[in-house]
Design a protein around this motif. Sequence first.
Motif, PDB file in Angstrom:
ATOM      1  N   ARG A  92      -4.958   4.320   9.671  1.00 52.85           N
ATOM      2  CA  ARG A  92      -6.126   3.762   8.982  1.00 52.85           C
ATOM      3  C   ARG A  92      -7.108   4.867   8.620  1.00 52.85           C
ATOM      4  O   ARG A  92      -7.319   5.783   9.397  1.00 52.85           O
ATOM      5  CB  ARG A  92      -6.853   2.792   9.908  1.00 52.85           C
ATOM      6  CG  ARG A  92      -6.565   1.377   9.659  1.00 52.85           C
ATOM      7  CD  ARG A  92      -7.359   0.540  10.631  1.00 52.85           C
ATOM      8  NE  ARG A  92      -6.620  -0.676  10.881  1.00 52.85           N
ATOM      9  CZ  ARG A  92      -6.939  -1.817  10.302  1.00 52.85           C
ATOM     10  NH1 ARG A  92      -7.978  -1.899   9.523  1.00 52.85           N
ATOM     11  NH2 ARG A  92      -6.214  -2.870  10.533  1.00 52.85           N
ATOM     12  N   THR A  93      -7.692   4.739   7.473  1.00 48.71           N
ATOM     13  CA  THR A  93      -8.793   5.617   7.098  1.00 48.71           C
ATOM     14  C   THR A  93     -10.011   4.744   6.838  1.00 48.71           C
ATOM     15  O   THR A  93      -9.930   3.516   6.804  1.00 48.71           O
ATOM     16  CB  THR A  93      -8.452   6.431   5.831  1.00 48.71           C
ATOM     17  OG1 THR A  93      -8.211   5.528   4.755  1.00 48.71           O
ATOM     18  CG2 THR A  93      -7.222   7.293   6.057  1.00 48.71           C
ATOM     19  N   ARG A  94     -11.136   5.334   6.646  1.00 44.58           N
ATOM     20  CA  ARG A  94     -12.370   4.569   6.463  1.00 44.58           C
ATOM     21  C   ARG A  94     -12.369   3.752   5.172  1.00 44.58           C
ATOM     22  O   ARG A  94     -12.902   2.657   5.122  1.00 44.58           O
ATOM     23  CB  ARG A  94     -13.575   5.501   6.444  1.00 44.58           C
ATOM     24  CG  ARG A  94     -13.837   6.120   7.775  1.00 44.58           C
ATOM     25  CD  ARG A  94     -15.060   6.977   7.687  1.00 44.58           C
ATOM     26  NE  ARG A  94     -15.265   7.642   8.964  1.00 44.58           N
ATOM     27  CZ  ARG A  94     -16.436   8.002   9.384  1.00 44.58           C
ATOM     28  NH1 ARG A  94     -17.507   7.799   8.658  1.00 44.58           N
ATOM     29  NH2 ARG A  94     -16.552   8.602  10.546  1.00 44.58           N
ATOM     30  N   ARG A  95     -11.758   4.299   4.128  1.00 43.40           N
ATOM     31  CA  ARG A  95     -11.800   3.633   2.825  1.00 43.40           C
ATOM     32  C   ARG A  95     -10.777   2.516   2.684  1.00 43.40           C
ATOM     33  O   ARG A  95     -10.897   1.676   1.816  1.00 43.40           O
ATOM     34  CB  ARG A  95     -11.558   4.648   1.720  1.00 43.40           C
ATOM     35  CG  ARG A  95     -12.649   5.660   1.607  1.00 43.40           C
ATOM     36  CD  ARG A  95     -12.368   6.555   0.449  1.00 43.40           C
ATOM     37  NE  ARG A  95     -13.366   7.611   0.391  1.00 43.40           N
ATOM     38  CZ  ARG A  95     -13.413   8.527  -0.521  1.00 43.40           C
ATOM     39  NH1 ARG A  95     -12.501   8.531  -1.465  1.00 43.40           N
ATOM     40  NH2 ARG A  95     -14.345   9.440  -0.517  1.00 43.40           N
ATOM     41  N   MET A  96      -9.740   2.528   3.520  1.00 42.69           N
ATOM     42  CA  MET A  96      -8.649   1.568   3.351  1.00 42.69           C
ATOM     43  C   MET A  96      -8.903   0.314   4.177  1.00 42.69           C
ATOM     44  O   MET A  96      -9.254   0.386   5.347  1.00 42.69           O
ATOM     45  CB  MET A  96      -7.324   2.197   3.793  1.00 42.69           C
ATOM     46  CG  MET A  96      -6.929   3.375   2.950  1.00 42.69           C
ATOM     47  SD  MET A  96      -5.520   4.252   3.606  1.00 42.69           S
ATOM     48  CE  MET A  96      -4.293   3.003   3.628  1.00 42.69           C
TER      49      MET A  96
END
Length: 126
Positions: A92-96
């Motif tokens: 997971r990334t912050r934007r996804m």
Amino acid sequence: NTPTILYPEDGLDSSFPQPSTSKTNMRRILKFPNAVYKIVRPGKKLAPNEVLFHVPLWHNKVQIKNYLEEIYNVEIDRVDTAVQLGKSKQVRTRRMRTPLTVKAPDVKKAYVTLRNQTFSYPNLDA
């Protein structure tokens, strides 16, 4: 004493041995000059005449046996194979909003039993 790799489609001259059409001689032709066979120290205890290799996924037992006999000049009694599926994890990334699934590559293991020989892994701790 390196093995000769024959490519019938290359138009070999008469100085090279020509392959015959019989099945026994066709197996002697090496068709995998760029295949990588990696000796691996197993996590479990194996018999003294057993060796573990990581081999390409598209090689079958007969091809593995012929390849090792030609390259290493050893007599092989039996080959057992198993495909270990690569682990997958979610990243997971912050934007996804939805996680991205990442998968490690699959590995084919070949347990090779040598005939009338023993194998010992080298000690790399020293």
